[in-house]
Design a protein around this motif. Structure first.
Motif, mmCIF file in Angstrom:
data_model
loop_
_atom_site.group_PDB
_atom_site.id
_atom_site.type_symbol
_atom_site.label_atom_id
_atom_site.label_comp_id
_atom_site.label_asym_id
_atom_site.label_seq_id
_atom_site.Cartn_x
_atom_site.Cartn_y
_atom_site.Cartn_z
ATOM 1 N N ALA A 88 0.832 -1.210 0.000
ATOM 2 C CA ALA A 88 0.000 0.000 0.000
ATOM 3 C C ALA A 88 0.863 1.255 0.000
ATOM 4 O O ALA A 88 0.608 2.188 -0.763
ATOM 5 C CB ALA A 88 -0.927 -0.015 1.213
ATOM 6 N N HIS A 89 1.903 1.273 0.834
ATOM 7 C CA HIS A 89 2.737 2.467 0.915
ATOM 8 C C HIS A 89 3.560 2.670 -0.359
ATOM 9 O O HIS A 89 3.705 3.794 -0.842
ATOM 10 C CB HIS A 89 3.645 2.403 2.141
ATOM 11 N N TYR A 91 2.820 1.717 -3.366
ATOM 12 C CA TYR A 91 1.922 2.090 -4.465
ATOM 13 C C TYR A 91 1.574 3.573 -4.415
ATOM 14 O O TYR A 91 1.541 4.245 -5.439
ATOM 15 C CB TYR A 91 0.662 1.225 -4.397
ATOM 16 N N PHE A 92 1.336 4.085 -3.217
ATOM 17 C CA PHE A 92 0.907 5.476 -3.101
ATOM 18 C C PHE A 92 2.065 6.477 -2.990
ATOM 19 O O PHE A 92 1.854 7.671 -3.162
ATOM 20 C CB PHE A 92 -0.027 5.660 -1.905
ATOM 21 N N LEU A 93 3.266 6.012 -2.713
ATOM 22 C CA LEU A 93 4.394 6.946 -2.604
ATOM 23 C C LEU A 93 4.889 7.439 -3.950
ATOM 24 O O LEU A 93 5.498 8.508 -4.035
ATOM 25 C CB LEU A 93 5.556 6.294 -1.850
ATOM 26 N N GLY A 95 3.200 8.517 -6.596
ATOM 27 C CA GLY A 95 2.441 9.648 -7.128
ATOM 28 C C GLY A 95 2.988 11.014 -6.754
ATOM 29 O O GLY A 95 3.200 11.861 -7.639
ATOM 30 N N THR A 117 11.132 7.158 -4.994
ATOM 31 C CA THR A 117 10.286 6.294 -4.165
ATOM 32 C C THR A 117 11.087 5.129 -3.607
ATOM 33 O O THR A 117 10.970 4.802 -2.420
ATOM 34 C CB THR A 117 9.088 5.783 -4.989
ATOM 35 N N GLY A 165 5.009 -2.682 -4.790
ATOM 36 C CA GLY A 165 3.913 -1.738 -5.002
ATOM 37 C C GLY A 165 4.340 -0.544 -5.833
ATOM 38 O O GLY A 165 3.599 -0.087 -6.713
ATOM 39 N N ALA A 169 2.918 0.410 -9.589
ATOM 40 C CA ALA A 169 2.431 1.754 -9.922
ATOM 41 C C ALA A 169 3.225 2.333 -11.092
ATOM 42 O O ALA A 169 2.656 2.989 -11.975
ATOM 43 C CB ALA A 169 2.534 2.669 -8.705
#
Length: 187
Positions: A88-89, A91-93, A95, A117, A165, A169
């Motif tokens: 989760a982290h 994948y979202f870092l 962006g 990232t 992740g 992404a």
């Protein structure tokens, strides 16, 4: 000043603007003590704890949400917990580095964001390792995650999941035109 007091609208028609104690003691005042006492109470009726029990932090929805987070879910190993948190982290870092990084207008912004990232994930993994080695003993507490060995397994799962992740992404963002043409051909 007196003209200003006359133009203010108060919740009660019986309120006298010249006396502020009427507002505090008035039964029509919106935030009375009984409403506040009903909404926020001492946690477990203990006035010496530093936390208040409110409808937000003590509702059944909040409790169910927190119990389903990977760190609190029982029956899975620390490595799997770390893998889930890391995915989760990671994948979202990507962006924020891709869209807000210093090379956001360059052609290599996606690669730069991905490398940034990965660098942050390595720093976070180092911080998790240091935290686990200094905070936990090798004794067996109630939860295996909170031992030195369990935390090192969590950290390993976190690093693998976060890199995976971020890689997922990256692949999604690098292939946006392909994915858009694929979705348009389906519909």
């Amino acid at each position: 000043m007196s003209n200003l007091k006359k133009n203010i609208k108060y919740p009660s028609a019986n309120f006298d603007a010249s006396n502020l104690s009427n507002l505090i003691n008035s039964s029509s005042y919106i935030l009375t003590n009984t409403i506040v006492e009903d909404l926020a109470q001492n946690y477990n009726n203990d006035p010496f704890t530093g936390s208040l029990s409110t409808p937000v932090n003590s509702s059944s929805f909040t409790r169910a949400l927190l119990e389903n987070l990977p760190a609190y879910r029982s029956g899975i190993s620390p490595r799997i917990k770390g893998l889930e948190v890391g995915m989760a982290h990671g994948y979202f870092l990507l962006g924020p580095f891709y869209l807000l990084g210093p090379l956001r207008n360059a052609e290599i912004s996606l690669v730069s964001g991905f490398l940034s990232t990965i660098s942050l994930i390595l720093i976070l993994t180092l911080c998790l390792s240091i935290y686990g080695n200094t905070s936990f003993d090798k004794n067996e507490p109630k939860d295996y995650l909170f031992t030195t060995v369990g935390w090192s397994k969590f950290t390993g799962g976190f690093s693998i999941g976060a890199i995976g992740g971020a890689g997922f992404a990256y692949l999604l963002l690098a292939n946006v035109p392909v994915l858009q043409s694929f979705s348009l051909s389906i519909f």
